[in-house]
Design a protein around this motif. Sequence first.
Motif, PDB file in Angstrom:
ATOM      1  N   ALA A  72       7.911 -14.238 -22.780  1.00  0.00           N
ATOM      2  CA  ALA A  72       8.302 -13.978 -24.176  1.00  0.00           C
ATOM      3  C   ALA A  72       7.415 -14.796 -25.107  1.00  0.00           C
ATOM      4  O   ALA A  72       7.240 -14.455 -26.268  1.00  0.00           O
ATOM      5  N   ASP A  73       6.852 -15.895 -24.586  1.00  0.00           N
ATOM      6  CA  ASP A  73       5.926 -16.717 -25.377  1.00  0.00           C
ATOM      7  C   ASP A  73       4.817 -17.237 -24.463  1.00  0.00           C
ATOM      8  O   ASP A  73       4.629 -18.441 -24.316  1.00  0.00           O
ATOM      9  N   GLY A  74       4.117 -16.319 -23.851  1.00  0.00           N
ATOM     10  CA  GLY A  74       2.942 -16.669 -23.054  1.00  0.00           C
ATOM     11  C   GLY A  74       3.202 -17.690 -21.951  1.00  0.00           C
ATOM     12  O   GLY A  74       2.295 -18.429 -21.566  1.00  0.00           O
ATOM     13  N   VAL A 214       2.607 -32.524 -22.931  1.00  0.00           N
ATOM     14  CA  VAL A 214       4.019 -32.399 -23.296  1.00  0.00           C
ATOM     15  C   VAL A 214       4.161 -31.520 -24.539  1.00  0.00           C
ATOM     16  O   VAL A 214       3.761 -31.898 -25.644  1.00  0.00           O
ATOM     17  N   ASP A 215       4.734 -30.345 -24.314  1.00  0.00           N
ATOM     18  CA  ASP A 215       4.880 -29.343 -25.361  1.00  0.00           C
ATOM     19  C   ASP A 215       5.938 -29.783 -26.384  1.00  0.00           C
ATOM     20  O   ASP A 215       6.997 -30.277 -26.003  1.00  0.00           O
ATOM     21  N   VAL A 216       5.651 -29.588 -27.652  1.00  0.00           N
ATOM     22  CA  VAL A 216       6.594 -29.895 -28.746  1.00  0.00           C
ATOM     23  C   VAL A 216       7.248 -31.271 -28.532  1.00  0.00           C
ATOM     24  O   VAL A 216       8.478 -31.423 -28.635  1.00  0.00           O
ATOM     25  N   HIS A 334      -5.186 -22.502 -27.159  1.00  0.00           N
ATOM     26  CA  HIS A 334      -4.581 -21.173 -27.065  1.00  0.00           C
ATOM     27  C   HIS A 334      -3.723 -20.812 -28.272  1.00  0.00           C
ATOM     28  O   HIS A 334      -3.119 -19.751 -28.293  1.00  0.00           O
ATOM     29  N   ASP A 335      -3.641 -21.709 -29.259  1.00  0.00           N
ATOM     30  CA  ASP A 335      -2.790 -21.456 -30.418  1.00  0.00           C
ATOM     31  C   ASP A 335      -3.576 -21.178 -31.697  1.00  0.00           C
ATOM     32  O   ASP A 335      -2.964 -20.873 -32.724  1.00  0.00           O
ATOM     33  N   VAL A 336      -4.880 -21.338 -31.671  1.00  0.00           N
ATOM     34  CA  VAL A 336      -5.633 -21.226 -32.933  1.00  0.00           C
ATOM     35  C   VAL A 336      -6.819 -20.271 -32.784  1.00  0.00           C
ATOM     36  O   VAL A 336      -7.299 -20.019 -31.674  1.00  0.00           O
TER      37      VAL A 336
HETATM   38  C1  NOJ Z   1       3.245 -25.179 -28.440  1.00  0.00           C
HETATM   39  C2  NOJ Z   1       2.440 -24.300 -27.541  1.00  0.00           C
HETATM   40  O1  NOJ Z   1       1.104 -24.715 -27.572  1.00  0.00           O
HETATM   41  C3  NOJ Z   1       2.628 -22.887 -28.044  1.00  0.00           C
HETATM   42  O2  NOJ Z   1       1.765 -21.994 -27.394  1.00  0.00           O
HETATM   43  C4  NOJ Z   1       4.076 -22.503 -27.859  1.00  0.00           C
HETATM   44  O3  NOJ Z   1       4.276 -21.220 -28.434  1.00  0.00           O
HETATM   45  C5  NOJ Z   1       5.007 -23.494 -28.554  1.00  0.00           C
HETATM   46  N1  NOJ Z   1       4.633 -24.858 -28.299  1.00  0.00           N
HETATM   47  C6  NOJ Z   1       6.429 -23.300 -28.090  1.00  0.00           C
HETATM   48  O4  NOJ Z   1       6.559 -23.708 -26.757  1.00  0.00           O
END
Ligand code: NOJ
Length: 551
Positions: A72-74, A214-216, A334-336
Motif C-alpha cells: 500500500a506504500d511501497g 529508522v523510518d519516521v 526513493h521519496d524525492v
Molecule cells: C518515509 C519513507 O521514506 C517513505 O517512503 C514512507 O512512505 C513513509 N516514511 C511512511 O513509512
Amino acid sequence: MSDALTLPARTLTNDASWWRQAVVYQVYPRAFADSDGDGVGDLPGITSRVPYLRELGVDAVWLSPFYPSALADGGYDVDDYRDVDPRLGTLADFDEMVAALHAAGIRIVVDIVPNHTSDRHAWFREALASPRGSAARARYVFRDGRGPDGAEPPADWESVFGGPAWEPVGDGQWYLHHFAPEQPDLNWSNPEVREDFLTTLRFWSDRGVDGFRVDVAHGLAKDLPDPLPSAAELEAMPKDGTHPLWDRDDVHEIYAEWREVFDSYDPPRTAVAEAWVAADRRARYASPAGLGQAFNFDLLEADFDARQFRDVITFNLGLADVSGSSTTWVFSNHDVVRHATRYGLPPRGAGTEKHGKQWLLDGGPEDQLDRELGLRRARAATLLQLALPGSSYIYQGEELGLHEVADIPDDARQDPTYFRSAGAEVGRDGCRVPLPWDTDGASLGFGGPAQLPQPAWFRRHAVSVQEADAGSTLNLYRRALRLRAELQCDEALEWLEAGDPDVLAFRRPNGWTSVTNFGEAPVELPAGEVLLASAPLDGKLPGATTVWLRG
Ligand code: NOJ
C-alpha cells in the motif's frame, strides 16, 4: 571495451566506527533486479548484483523494506517484521545475500518501520476482531468517534499522504494513521510494542545485519490529550519536544533501549534516523546514546548554489560535532525527484516547486527540463558530496545518471500520495522505475516485466552501455569511490577562499581538495594535481563542474 575498475579484495573488520564516513547505496529492492522474472525485484536478484556493487565501491547497502507487504506504500506497510516477502525470497535467500555482501566487504543496513504496521499485521487483525478497550486495541491508537454513534472522526487531522488521519472500524471507534489507512500507527507507550521491536532488532542483528535505517523516527512517541486538539490547534503547537505527535522528547527513551541492543553486538549495530525535525533538534537523534546518526536532507533541499551549499555544509558539520556523530549527505532517495532532474529545471519561483513536482504534474514537458544541464550539475554535486567528511548516501540509479520518469500512465501509478490527493500530488513513482542493466533482455536486464514502465531513454543509461563509456556517470562514480577510499582522512574540512562567489573550494587535512564552479562561465583551474573531474576540463574549470585536486 569495458572500463571496469577492478578493486582490491576487502574484508570486513570489527571497526566500530565503520559508518562514520561510509558510502551507503540505497537499494529499493522491488525495482533493483528480478531473478525469477515475476516483475518484482528480489533478494536473489540483489545477490546476483553484488559484483556490481563491489565494482561500484560502496561500503554498505541500505535495503528499503523487503518484508511481507500488500505494498500500500511501497513496502513501508509491513505485515511481519521478521520475515521476507515471498515474492522477494525467503529468509535463506536473505542469509545468502548478507553472506555475499559481507564476502565482498559490503555491510548491510535494513529499513525498520516502527511508527506503523500494515493493516494486515497479525496485531491489527486481532485489534479489529477485539472489542474497544481490549489489550489488542491498546497496541494501536484507537479513539471513540464523535457524535451519537461515533460516526464522526475523533479529530479533523489530515494524514501526511492527504485525506483524513482517522479511519473508522465500524463500531464507533477510529484508529490513527499518520500515513495511508493501511498503515495504522502503533502505540509506543505499550510495553509489548517496545519489547517486540527489541526482538526484531535482535532478530536481524543475529542474522548479520550491520545497522538499521529508522523510518519516521520522530513520530513514535505520542501523547494525545483528551479532548483531542483540532488540526489547527495541533499546527499551532510548538515543536519543542512537547508536541502531542511529533518529535517528542520522550521518543529518545525508546532509542536509549535500542542502543542497549545495538551495543550488545560486536561491532555495535548502527542506526540512522529519518527524522524530519528542525535542524537544531536533529542532534538528539544522532547522539551516541540514541540512534547514533540522523539524516540531514539540507543539501537535498538546497538549490544548485554555492552560497546555499556552503551554509548547509558548515551548519551540518557543526551539528555533527555537537552530537558526537558524523553527518550524512544525500541528494536522492526513493521519496524525492531525482537530483539530475531537479537541477535541470528552471529555478524555484519560475514555475517549479522545490522538488520539481510541478514539472511532473504538468506532464513533464521536455521544454522545461534541460536534461544535459541537470545531469552535469548532478555529477558536479555528487563529486563535491563525496569529498565531504561524513557518510554519503546514494540512491540506486543515480550512478547511471538517471532522470526522473515523468510519463507514468495513471493506471500504472502505485504511490498512495497520488491517489489520496486525487492526482494533485504526483507522488514518488518516477524515481522507483526498475533499473536498466542492459540494452536487451526482459525490461532492459531488470529480469521481468517492469510494473512501472521504463521509458525509451532508459536504454541509453543501461549499465552495459555505461561500462563501455569511459566518460559515463557510472565510471565517474566508480573512480570517485575508489579515490575516496584511498584519500579518506580525518573528518575535517577547511574552506578555501576562491575569490568568486560561484566557486566553492575546500580542503581535507591530507591536502585532498575539491573545487566546484556553480556558475556558467569557466574559471581558472586552481593549482594542484588533478585527480578527477566531473566534466572535461580543457585547461579551465568549466561551469557546473567539480574537480578533485591534490594540493
Ligand atoms: C518515509 C519513507 O521514506 C517513505 O517512503 C514512507 O512512505 C513513509 N516514511 C511512511 O513509512
